[in-house]
Design a protein around this motif. Structure first.
Motif, short mmCIF file in Angstrom:
data_model
loop_
_atom_site.label_atom_id
_atom_site.label_comp_id
_atom_site.label_asym_id
_atom_site.label_seq_id
_atom_site.Cartn_x
_atom_site.Cartn_y
_atom_site.Cartn_z
N PRO A 203 28.54 -29.39 68.70
CA PRO A 203 28.15 -30.11 67.30
C PRO A 203 26.66 -30.52 67.72
O PRO A 203 25.31 -30.57 67.11
N PHE A 204 26.86 -32.05 67.68
CA PHE A 204 26.08 -32.98 68.61
C PHE A 204 24.46 -32.15 69.49
O PHE A 204 23.75 -32.11 69.56
N LEU A 205 25.12 -31.75 70.46
CA LEU A 205 24.52 -31.03 71.76
C LEU A 205 23.68 -29.88 70.97
O LEU A 205 22.78 -29.01 71.05
N ARG A 206 24.61 -29.06 69.47
CA ARG A 206 23.21 -28.21 68.94
C ARG A 206 22.28 -28.36 68.51
O ARG A 206 21.07 -27.58 67.60
N LEU A 207 21.85 -30.23 68.27
CA LEU A 207 20.61 -29.79 67.13
C LEU A 207 19.94 -30.13 68.52
O LEU A 207 19.75 -30.10 69.89
N PRO A 208 18.83 -29.99 67.95
CA PRO A 208 16.95 -30.01 68.74
C PRO A 208 16.69 -31.00 69.33
O PRO A 208 17.87 -32.78 68.99
N ILE A 209 16.34 -31.06 70.27
CA ILE A 209 16.23 -32.51 71.46
C ILE A 209 15.85 -33.03 70.92
O ILE A 209 15.77 -34.45 70.60
N GLU A 210 14.60 -32.94 69.44
CA GLU A 210 13.48 -33.85 68.69
C GLU A 210 14.51 -34.84 68.10
O GLU A 210 14.96 -36.22 67.87
N LEU A 211 15.98 -34.54 67.19
CA LEU A 211 16.78 -34.56 66.28
C LEU A 211 17.38 -35.49 67.11
O LEU A 211 17.56 -37.41 66.92
N ARG A 212 18.15 -35.12 68.64
CA ARG A 212 19.20 -36.04 69.52
C ARG A 212 18.26 -37.10 70.01
O ARG A 212 19.28 -38.67 70.15
N ARG A 213 16.44 -36.99 69.99
CA ARG A 213 16.22 -38.33 71.26
C ARG A 213 16.27 -39.21 69.77
O ARG A 213 16.27 -40.32 69.76
N GLN A 214 15.41 -39.21 68.67
CA GLN A 214 15.77 -40.00 67.62
C GLN A 214 17.09 -40.76 67.46
O GLN A 214 16.82 -42.14 66.83
N ILE A 215 17.61 -40.01 67.42
CA ILE A 215 19.14 -40.66 67.14
C ILE A 215 19.81 -41.61 68.34
O ILE A 215 19.30 -42.75 68.28
N TYR A 216 18.86 -41.15 69.60
CA TYR A 216 19.16 -42.40 71.22
C TYR A 216 18.20 -43.10 70.36
O TYR A 216 18.69 -44.21 71.41
N HIS A 217 17.36 -43.20 70.04
CA HIS A 217 16.36 -44.19 70.08
C HIS A 217 16.80 -45.73 69.02
O HIS A 217 16.51 -46.74 69.50
N TYR A 218 17.69 -45.63 67.95
CA TYR A 218 18.64 -46.25 67.82
C TYR A 218 19.41 -46.68 67.81
O TYR A 218 19.72 -48.00 67.62
N LEU A 219 19.81 -46.47 69.29
CA LEU A 219 21.43 -46.52 70.22
C LEU A 219 20.34 -47.49 71.41
O LEU A 219 21.04 -48.80 71.71
N LEU A 220 19.12 -47.34 71.99
CA LEU A 220 19.26 -47.19 73.47
C LEU A 220 18.21 -48.46 73.61
O LEU A 220 17.75 -48.73 72.82
#
Length: 274
Positions: free
Chosen positions: A15-32
């Motif tokens: 499911p996580f990889l089915r999210l749009p890349i823009e939304l995944r990048r926003q999630i990454y931003h909080y962690l990286l």
């Protein structure tokens, strides 16, 4: 006898990889890990402070009879040399999840953050300055070309490069080298850096500062007491940046600490098409 066949990878992504890349990048931003925005910090102040402790360096006059005079300058600020680029420490555990998430994360770490690179006679160093909960900002340096892998070096898109060119007096003390050998050694280090930067597909931001031991030549073009750099030495010392003429298609290029003519020429060449 029973034979076990290896399971086939799922045809449907999680499911996580089915999210749009823009939304995944926003999630990454909080962690990286990420750097603070430094656009405003890279601009040089045009207005001098009303009350500042002025120091008086001797300046060699080239016009008329050879004389010396005192020239005032405002004290060095943290904005010179881009000391305000600070990393927010994060987690890189995501890089070990799978190949796709690894590539998406490293593209953000190296492609969106600002890397401060210090170049002098004896090496090229990455300056890592991070923010603690107590608001303290410790820092340390690493060998830029050895600390990162070649593949990740090619992912870097935003750089602040501080090239330190000292006078003969300081060069003999710090590096046991002066004169043309000092300039040639600094230029050789710049060539090594440019060779690596030229491998990147495209640079988004490249800010280059020519400094004299941490003090910008834009604020102090003629040096200090015991570190005299008259106009003739200044014109020769800025040529250590000549290897940057090999770069092309830089979206945002800025050069400070040099003459206006030299900065305009170098910026125009670096932003031009191949």
């Amino acid at each position: 006898m029973l034979f076990f066949q290896p399971s086939k990878p799922p045809t449907v992504p999680p499911p996580f990889l089915r999210l749009p890349i823009e939304l995944r990048r926003q999630i990454y931003h909080y962690l990286l890990p990420s750097t603070s925005h430094s656009d405003s910090n890279l601009q040089c102040d045009t207005v001098k402070p009303e009350k500042s402790g002025y120091k008086l360096p001797y300046v060699h006059q080239l016009l008329g009879p050879p004389t010396w005079k005192l020239q005032t300058r405002s004290p060095k600020t943290d904005r010179e040399g881009s000391n305000d680029v600070v990393w927010r420490r994060g987690s890189i555990a995501l890089l070990g999840v799978n190949h796709q998430i690894h590539n998406e994360c490293v593209d953000m770490i190296y492609g969106e953050n600002v890397f401060v690179i210090d170049v002098n006679f004896d090496g090229i160093r990455f300056r890592y300055k991070w923010l603690l909960p107590s608001n303290l900002t410790p820092n340390r340096t690493y060998s830029f070309l050895d600390h990162f892998s070649q593949r990740n070096l090619c992912r870097i898109r935003n750089c602040v490069v501080n090239v330190e060119h000292v006078d003969d007096y300081t060069g003999m003390i710090k590096f046991n080298c002066g004169g043309r050998g000092l300039t040639a050694g600094i230029r050789r280090q710049v060539e090594n850096l440019v060779e690596q930067l030229s491998l990147a597909p495209s640079l988004h931001k490249l800010h280059i500062h020519l400094i004299d031991k941490g003090i910008s030549r834009q604020r102090l073009p003629s040096g200090r007491v015991h570190r005299v750099q008259d106009e003739r030495n200044f014109a020769a010392s800025q040529t250590v940046l000549d290897p940057f003429y090999k770069l092309h298609e830089v979206r945002n290029a800025k050069v400070t600490g040099v003459s206006t003519e030299y900065s305009e020429s170098l910026e125009r060449r670096m932003t031009a098409a191949r």
